[in-house]
Design an enzyme around this catalytic site. Structure first.
Site, short mmCIF file in Angstrom:
data_model
loop_
_atom_site.label_atom_id
_atom_site.label_comp_id
_atom_site.label_asym_id
_atom_site.label_seq_id
_atom_site.Cartn_x
_atom_site.Cartn_y
_atom_site.Cartn_z
N LEU A 18 -17.86 -49.25 -23.04
CA LEU A 18 -17.17 -48.48 -24.09
C LEU A 18 -15.97 -47.74 -23.52
CD1 LEU A 18 -20.33 -46.99 -25.81
CD2 LEU A 18 -18.88 -48.81 -26.69
N LYS A 68 -20.67 -49.11 -7.57
CA LYS A 68 -20.48 -47.70 -7.18
C LYS A 68 -20.89 -47.44 -5.73
CE LYS A 68 -21.47 -45.92 -11.83
NZ LYS A 68 -22.27 -44.98 -12.61
N ASP A 105 -20.08 -38.63 -12.47
CA ASP A 105 -21.28 -38.79 -13.31
C ASP A 105 -22.10 -37.49 -13.42
OD1 ASP A 105 -21.02 -41.41 -14.18
OD2 ASP A 105 -22.05 -42.24 -12.43
N GLY A 129 -36.24 -41.72 -12.44
CA GLY A 129 -35.28 -42.69 -11.92
C GLY A 129 -34.73 -42.22 -10.59
N ALA A 130 -34.28 -43.18 -9.77
CA ALA A 130 -33.71 -42.81 -8.47
C ALA A 130 -32.54 -43.74 -8.13
CB ALA A 130 -34.79 -42.87 -7.39
N ASN A 152 -40.08 -42.03 -9.83
CA ASN A 152 -39.44 -43.35 -9.93
C ASN A 152 -40.48 -44.44 -9.77
OD1 ASN A 152 -37.02 -44.92 -10.19
ND2 ASN A 152 -37.21 -45.48 -8.02
N TYR A 217 -27.03 -44.56 -23.68
CA TYR A 217 -26.19 -44.15 -24.81
C TYR A 217 -25.99 -45.24 -25.85
CZ TYR A 217 -22.84 -46.47 -21.76
OH TYR A 217 -22.23 -47.38 -20.93
P1 NAP Z 1 -29.44 -48.29 -11.18
O1 NAP Z 1 -28.78 -47.69 -10.02
O2 NAP Z 1 -29.59 -49.77 -11.26
O3 NAP Z 1 -30.91 -47.60 -11.31
C1 NAP Z 1 -31.84 -48.05 -12.26
C2 NAP Z 1 -33.04 -47.13 -12.30
O4 NAP Z 1 -33.88 -47.57 -13.40
C3 NAP Z 1 -33.92 -47.17 -11.05
O5 NAP Z 1 -34.50 -45.90 -10.85
C4 NAP Z 1 -35.01 -48.18 -11.45
O6 NAP Z 1 -36.24 -48.01 -10.77
C5 NAP Z 1 -35.21 -47.82 -12.90
N1 NAP Z 1 -35.80 -48.90 -13.69
C6 NAP Z 1 -35.22 -50.06 -14.07
N2 NAP Z 1 -36.08 -50.80 -14.80
C7 NAP Z 1 -37.23 -50.07 -14.90
C8 NAP Z 1 -38.50 -50.28 -15.54
N3 NAP Z 1 -38.74 -51.40 -16.24
N4 NAP Z 1 -39.45 -49.33 -15.44
C9 NAP Z 1 -39.21 -48.18 -14.76
N5 NAP Z 1 -38.02 -47.92 -14.13
C10 NAP Z 1 -37.06 -48.85 -14.20
O7 NAP Z 1 -28.70 -47.89 -12.55
P2 NAP Z 1 -27.87 -46.54 -12.88
O8 NAP Z 1 -26.43 -46.76 -12.61
O9 NAP Z 1 -28.55 -45.39 -12.23
O10 NAP Z 1 -28.02 -46.48 -14.48
C11 NAP Z 1 -29.27 -46.19 -15.07
C12 NAP Z 1 -29.09 -45.99 -16.57
O11 NAP Z 1 -28.21 -44.90 -16.81
C13 NAP Z 1 -28.47 -47.18 -17.31
O12 NAP Z 1 -29.11 -47.28 -18.57
C14 NAP Z 1 -27.02 -46.78 -17.51
O13 NAP Z 1 -26.45 -47.37 -18.67
C15 NAP Z 1 -27.17 -45.27 -17.70
N6 NAP Z 1 -25.97 -44.52 -17.34
C16 NAP Z 1 -25.43 -43.72 -18.29
C17 NAP Z 1 -24.28 -42.99 -17.99
C18 NAP Z 1 -23.66 -42.11 -19.05
O14 NAP Z 1 -22.51 -41.68 -18.85
N7 NAP Z 1 -24.37 -41.78 -20.12
C19 NAP Z 1 -23.70 -43.07 -16.71
C20 NAP Z 1 -24.31 -43.88 -15.75
C21 NAP Z 1 -25.45 -44.62 -16.08
P3 NAP Z 1 -36.52 -48.75 -9.33
O15 NAP Z 1 -35.81 -47.93 -8.31
O16 NAP Z 1 -38.00 -48.69 -9.19
O17 NAP Z 1 -35.98 -50.14 -9.46
#
Ligand code: NAP
Length: 278
Positions: A18, A68, A105, A129-130, A152, A217
């Protein structure tokens, strides 16, 4: 010769970002002669793509999944102390002195919480989450004086992040105990992005004295529906997206970003997508 400023976002996948709608609306409102475009860049091509952008005179870039953390490995990119501490870069600025990296972020999440009247200083904040977003938020909220717990799926990653921010790490199996104790619960996993995702936690664990912030979001998640049902403050990820983008725009242009314009653009793009027009 007209020189238009070029901004963009690199990531993979990138089709659903977006940020172009949000940043182009902001550039127009600021009267900047510039445009913002999404580029699909594979992780293995990040260095080449950034060098190309620098050579072509790009003014600024955002990086998203899966770039990132990868950006931290590049010799020519200078992360600022915050990005260095978080271990991830989501904003790149090209200047005469070189290529600088930032992470906005955590700032975006903090402003979104403050906007909603959620105080974190001295409060018990549970981060689920981590990954990259959790790292930025945990680091920023720890700096703000929050007492943080991190749960996590991969407990080792929870413990590593907890060690970084002086918090405690847990597995998701402990959510039944951790959620009722928290003043604020923040979902930083990707669970909830898709309709039909299993719930991370049971709604009965939430109460009206809590705030629940789901940084997803793209839709109203089941977690937020449960939070509303419990009478808790329920906050989605739209304003975090807006404020992290606003901060990036301020880094690139030195101007105050029009957060209201950016929010409207995001909500319109989301509505168009839900109606099948985006
Ligand atoms: P990331 O680095 O890939 O981390 C993903 C996280 O989700 C990890 O902690 C992972 O756990 C966990 N996870 C994934 N599938 C799972 C499941 N089925 N059950 C339990 N835990 C699960 O991704 P990220 O960049 O941190 O982004 C995470 C989310 O935040 C996304 O939805 C993204 O769109 C959102 N986000 C939003 C904003 C905003 O501005 N609003 C900004 C950044 C990100 P493991 O470590 O165990 O794999």
């Amino acid at each position: 010769m007209i020189i238009m400023k070029i901004f963009g976002i690199f990531g993979d996948p990138i089709e659903h970002s977006l940020s172009p709608a949000m940043q182009n609306a902001a550039l127009r409102a600021l009267g900047e002669d510039g445009c913002y475009h999404a580029f699909r860049v594979l992780q293995k091509d990040l260095e080449t793509a950034l060098c190309g952008a620098a050579a072509m005179g790009f003014s600024g870039l955002n990086l998203t999944i899966p770039l990132k953390e990868k950006a931290m490995e590049l010799d020519f990119l200078r992360p600022d102390p915050l990005a260095q501490a978080i271990g991830a870069v989501n904003t790149v600025a090209f200047g005469p002195q070189g290529v600088d990296g930032y992470n906005t972020d955590g700032w975006g999440a903090l402003l979104a919480l403050q906007d909603a009247g959620v105080e974190v200083r001295g409060k018990n904040v549970l981060i689920i989450g981590a990954g990259g977003a959790a790292r930025a938020i945990a680091y920023t909220l720890a700096q703000e004086g929050a007492g943080i717990s991190i749960a996590n799926r991969n407990e080792k990653k929870a413990n590593e992040l907890a060690g970084l921010v002086g918090a405690k790490g847990f597995s998701l199996l402990e959510l039944d105990r951790l959620v009722p104790q928290a003043d604020t619960v923040i979902n930083c996993t990707s669970v909830g992005m898709r309709a039909g995702d299993p719930r991370l936690l049971e709604g009965r664990l939430l109460s009206s004295r809590q705030a629940v912030f789901d940084i997803v979001y793209n839709r109203e998640t089941e977690l937020l529906q449960d939070a509303r049902g419990a009478g808790a403050v329920a906050l989605d990820g739209v304003m975090m997206l807006v404020y992290q983008g606003a901060k990036a725009l301020e880094i690139w242009t030195g101007k105050n970003a029009p957060a209201d314009v950016m929010e409207r653009a995001v909500r319109e793009a989301l509505a168009a997508r839900r109606a099948g027009r985006g």
